[in-house]
Design an enzyme around this catalytic site. Structure first.
Site, PDB file in Angstrom:
ATOM      1  N   LYS A 190       3.243   7.249  -0.768  1.00 24.16           N
ATOM      2  CA  LYS A 190       4.266   6.676   0.118  1.00 24.16           C
ATOM      3  C   LYS A 190       5.428   7.656   0.189  1.00 24.16           C
ATOM      4  O   LYS A 190       6.060   7.968  -0.815  1.00 24.16           O
ATOM      5  CB  LYS A 190       4.727   5.331  -0.443  1.00 24.16           C
ATOM      6  CG  LYS A 190       5.848   4.705   0.359  1.00 24.16           C
ATOM      7  CD  LYS A 190       6.159   3.299  -0.141  1.00 24.16           C
ATOM      8  CE  LYS A 190       7.346   2.720   0.577  1.00 24.16           C
ATOM      9  NZ  LYS A 190       7.650   1.354   0.127  1.00 24.16           N
ATOM     10  N   ARG A 200      14.118  -2.106   7.338  1.00 25.48           N
ATOM     11  CA  ARG A 200      15.267  -2.520   6.513  1.00 25.48           C
ATOM     12  C   ARG A 200      16.110  -3.545   7.267  1.00 25.48           C
ATOM     13  O   ARG A 200      16.710  -4.416   6.653  1.00 25.48           O
ATOM     14  CB  ARG A 200      16.047  -1.298   6.056  1.00 25.48           C
ATOM     15  CG  ARG A 200      15.120  -0.455   5.169  1.00 25.48           C
ATOM     16  CD  ARG A 200      15.749   0.666   4.403  1.00 25.48           C
ATOM     17  NE  ARG A 200      14.664   1.436   3.775  1.00 25.48           N
ATOM     18  CZ  ARG A 200      14.676   2.737   3.559  1.00 25.48           C
ATOM     19  NH1 ARG A 200      15.741   3.440   3.878  1.00 25.48           N
ATOM     20  NH2 ARG A 200      13.650   3.323   2.994  1.00 25.48           N
ATOM     21  N   ARG A 213      15.785   6.579  -1.184  1.00 21.82           N
ATOM     22  CA  ARG A 213      14.679   6.323  -2.106  1.00 21.82           C
ATOM     23  C   ARG A 213      13.997   7.628  -2.532  1.00 21.82           C
ATOM     24  O   ARG A 213      12.874   7.619  -2.986  1.00 21.82           O
ATOM     25  CB  ARG A 213      13.640   5.430  -1.427  1.00 21.82           C
ATOM     26  CG  ARG A 213      14.183   4.125  -0.872  1.00 21.82           C
ATOM     27  CD  ARG A 213      13.095   3.077  -0.880  1.00 21.82           C
ATOM     28  NE  ARG A 213      13.407   1.905  -0.107  1.00 21.82           N
ATOM     29  CZ  ARG A 213      14.337   0.997  -0.418  1.00 21.82           C
ATOM     30  NH1 ARG A 213      15.073   1.168  -1.505  1.00 21.82           N
ATOM     31  NH2 ARG A 213      14.525  -0.058   0.348  1.00 21.82           N
ATOM     32  N   GLU A 229      -0.915  11.430  -6.942  1.00 24.02           N
ATOM     33  CA  GLU A 229      -0.520  10.015  -6.893  1.00 24.02           C
ATOM     34  C   GLU A 229      -1.747   9.105  -6.741  1.00 24.02           C
ATOM     35  O   GLU A 229      -1.889   8.098  -7.433  1.00 24.02           O
ATOM     36  CB  GLU A 229       0.435   9.758  -5.716  1.00 24.02           C
ATOM     37  CG  GLU A 229       1.851  10.272  -5.908  1.00 24.02           C
ATOM     38  CD  GLU A 229       2.684   9.375  -6.813  1.00 24.02           C
ATOM     39  OE1 GLU A 229       2.155   8.413  -7.389  1.00 24.02           O
ATOM     40  OE2 GLU A 229       3.896   9.655  -6.961  1.00 24.02           O
ATOM     41  N   LYS A 244       1.204   6.175   3.597  1.00 19.64           N
ATOM     42  CA  LYS A 244       2.270   5.626   4.436  1.00 19.64           C
ATOM     43  C   LYS A 244       3.407   6.626   4.573  1.00 19.64           C
ATOM     44  O   LYS A 244       3.772   7.212   3.558  1.00 19.64           O
ATOM     45  CB  LYS A 244       2.754   4.354   3.745  1.00 19.64           C
ATOM     46  CG  LYS A 244       3.883   3.651   4.360  1.00 19.64           C
ATOM     47  CD  LYS A 244       4.318   2.526   3.455  1.00 19.64           C
ATOM     48  CE  LYS A 244       5.562   1.942   4.064  1.00 19.64           C
ATOM     49  NZ  LYS A 244       6.184   0.951   3.259  1.00 19.64           N
ATOM     50  N   TYR A 309       2.096  -3.437  12.904  1.00 16.87           N
ATOM     51  CA  TYR A 309       2.823  -4.535  13.563  1.00 16.87           C
ATOM     52  C   TYR A 309       2.206  -4.851  14.917  1.00 16.87           C
ATOM     53  O   TYR A 309       2.528  -5.872  15.514  1.00 16.87           O
ATOM     54  CB  TYR A 309       4.308  -4.168  13.695  1.00 16.87           C
ATOM     55  CG  TYR A 309       4.942  -3.940  12.341  1.00 16.87           C
ATOM     56  CD1 TYR A 309       5.346  -5.013  11.559  1.00 16.87           C
ATOM     57  CD2 TYR A 309       5.063  -2.652  11.811  1.00 16.87           C
ATOM     58  CE1 TYR A 309       5.871  -4.806  10.289  1.00 16.87           C
ATOM     59  CE2 TYR A 309       5.587  -2.432  10.555  1.00 16.87           C
ATOM     60  CZ  TYR A 309       5.991  -3.514   9.793  1.00 16.87           C
ATOM     61  OH  TYR A 309       6.492  -3.320   8.533  1.00 16.87           O
TER      62      TYR A 309
HETATM   63  C1  PBG Z   1       9.137  -1.643   0.052  1.00 15.42           C
HETATM   64  C2  PBG Z   1       8.503  -1.415   1.375  1.00 15.42           C
HETATM   65  C3  PBG Z   1       9.097  -0.765   2.463  1.00 15.42           C
HETATM   66  C4  PBG Z   1       8.146  -0.793   3.487  1.00 15.42           C
HETATM   67  C5  PBG Z   1       7.034  -1.467   3.004  1.00 15.42           C
HETATM   68  N1  PBG Z   1       7.268  -1.817   1.682  1.00 15.42           N
HETATM   69  C6  PBG Z   1      10.458  -0.244   2.620  1.00 15.42           C
HETATM   70  C7  PBG Z   1      10.865   1.002   1.974  1.00 15.42           C
HETATM   71  O1  PBG Z   1      10.130   1.635   1.234  1.00 15.42           O
HETATM   72  O2  PBG Z   1      12.027   1.367   2.200  1.00 15.42           O
HETATM   73  C8  PBG Z   1       8.349  -0.184   4.842  1.00 15.42           C
HETATM   74  C9  PBG Z   1       7.464  -0.711   5.905  1.00 15.42           C
HETATM   75  C10 PBG Z   1       7.848  -0.341   7.278  1.00 15.42           C
HETATM   76  O3  PBG Z   1       8.745   0.475   7.553  1.00 15.42           O
HETATM   77  O4  PBG Z   1       7.206  -0.903   8.169  1.00 15.42           O
HETATM   78  N2  PBG Z   1       9.149  -3.009  -0.265  1.00 15.42           N
END
Ligand code: PBG
Length: 319
Positions: A190, A200, A213, A229, A244, A309
């Site tokens: 990720k 967010r 992050r 990972e 992702k 989505y």
């Molecule tokens: C963390 C999480 C995130 C997303 C999925 N799980 C947010 C992040 O890492 O800041 C992002 C998913 C998206 O942008 O569609 N709980």
């Protein structure tokens, strides 16, 4: 080459990649202080659901034939340790119960496992005295979340916080609590991405002090690190792994596909969705065609399933 491209029937005959409803997972947001669903402004067509409206939506998605959904919570109150994430009465736990009662095994219930929606500072873990994300203290919280979600009815938990050792910690906690059949989908690779921006908004998260992050999510400049990972997560007991974002990681998806034999997911994140929607609303691109193109190339790259989505829209046209 053009002989094989002459008609739609010919193109269908020779297509190497086929996408179907079976490939798609729908992300859903559930919020505990609303009576009816609230549109998410930066993600046209997506909603923060109430428990009631979420149930209606999930039944509809199941009737469209989607094999799975992934649930995110939007709690009304947050604290420093993200208690809402493991409270048995937390919004996701209650919703998992509703879904299990109504749909049983008709649709796979995946639960995002993280703290960021539930912490007042917006980080994916708990903080140490210096304000840094404390890896091992976070793992203990993730264990509590995993057990709470499993008890509530999750079929699959999906740790997404990118803490080291999170898959092993979650597996151990699930096994110790008797949830051996609950699977783990790890967000293994990720990346720290600007494309999570609209998400967010969707979960009302702001990272304290304009923070990022980057101290736990991967640097987009790195590819080999993703193999590390993924290998670690499989070694720790991940049943499925995910990469992702999708659109900006096609090279990683392809390489991970060659490396591992477990099911591989890709997450077409909020920013990917919003970019397509925004351009389509302005008439700059053909949105529905672009959405099919995106999931097709993600599958071509090697993903077995795609979290998107657009899942409902796609399922409606595929049926
Ligand atoms: C963390 C999480 C995130 C997303 C999925 N799980 C947010 C992040 O890492 O800041 C992002 C998913 C998206 O942008 O569609 N709980």
């Amino acid at each position: 080459m053009r002989r094989m491209r002459q008609s739609e029937a010919m193109r269908r005959l020779v297509a190497e990649t086929r996408v179907s409803v079976d490939d798609l997972v729908a992300p859903l947001f559930v919020r505990d202080d609303i009576e009816d669903r609230v549109p998410i402004e930066s993600m046209p067509g997506q909603f923060q659901h109430s428990r009631e409206s979420l149930l209606v939506e999930a039944k509809h998605l199941s009737s469209l034939g989607l094999p799975a959904l992934i649930l995110f919570g939007v709690p009304s109150s947050k604290d420093s340790v993200g208690s809402g994430a493991f409270d048995p009465d937390g919004v996701v736990q209650r919703t998992l119960g509703d879904l299990k009662d109504a749909l049983g095994d008709k649709i796979v219930l995946i639960s995002d496992l993280c703290l960021d929606e539930y912490t007042d500072h917006g980080h994916c873990g708990v903080l140490d005295a210096d304000g840094r994300v404390d890896n091992d203290a976070t793992l203990e919280r993730y264990q509590q979340v995993a057990v709470a979600q499993a008890r509530a009815g999750a079929d699959v938990v999906a740790p997404s916080g990118m803490m080291d050792g999170q898959v092993r910690a979650v597996r151990n906690a699930l096994d110790a609590a008797g949830y051996r059949d609950v699977a783990i989908l790890s967000y293994a690779a990720k990346y720290a991405s600007a494309l999570y921006g609209p998400f967010r908004d969707a979960v009302n998260v702001e990272i304290a002090g304009g923070g990022s992050r980057r101290s736990y999510q991967q640097d987009p400049r790195n590819k080999r690190e993703a193999f590390e990972e993924v290998s670690l997560d499989i070694g720790e007991g991940a049943d499925m792994v995910m990469v992702k974002p999708a659109m900006t990681s096609l090279d990683v998806i392809a390489a991970v596909r060659d490396l591992v034999n477990v099911p591989l997911g890709a997450y077409c994140v909020s920013g990917e969705y919003s970019m397509l929607k925004a351009a389509s609303q302005r008439g700059w691109i053909d949105g529905p065609v672009a959405e099919v193109e995106l999931i097709t190339v993600v599958k071509r790259a090697g993903a077995d399933f795609i979290v998107t989505y657009s899942a409902k829209d796609l399922a409606e046209v595929m049926n």
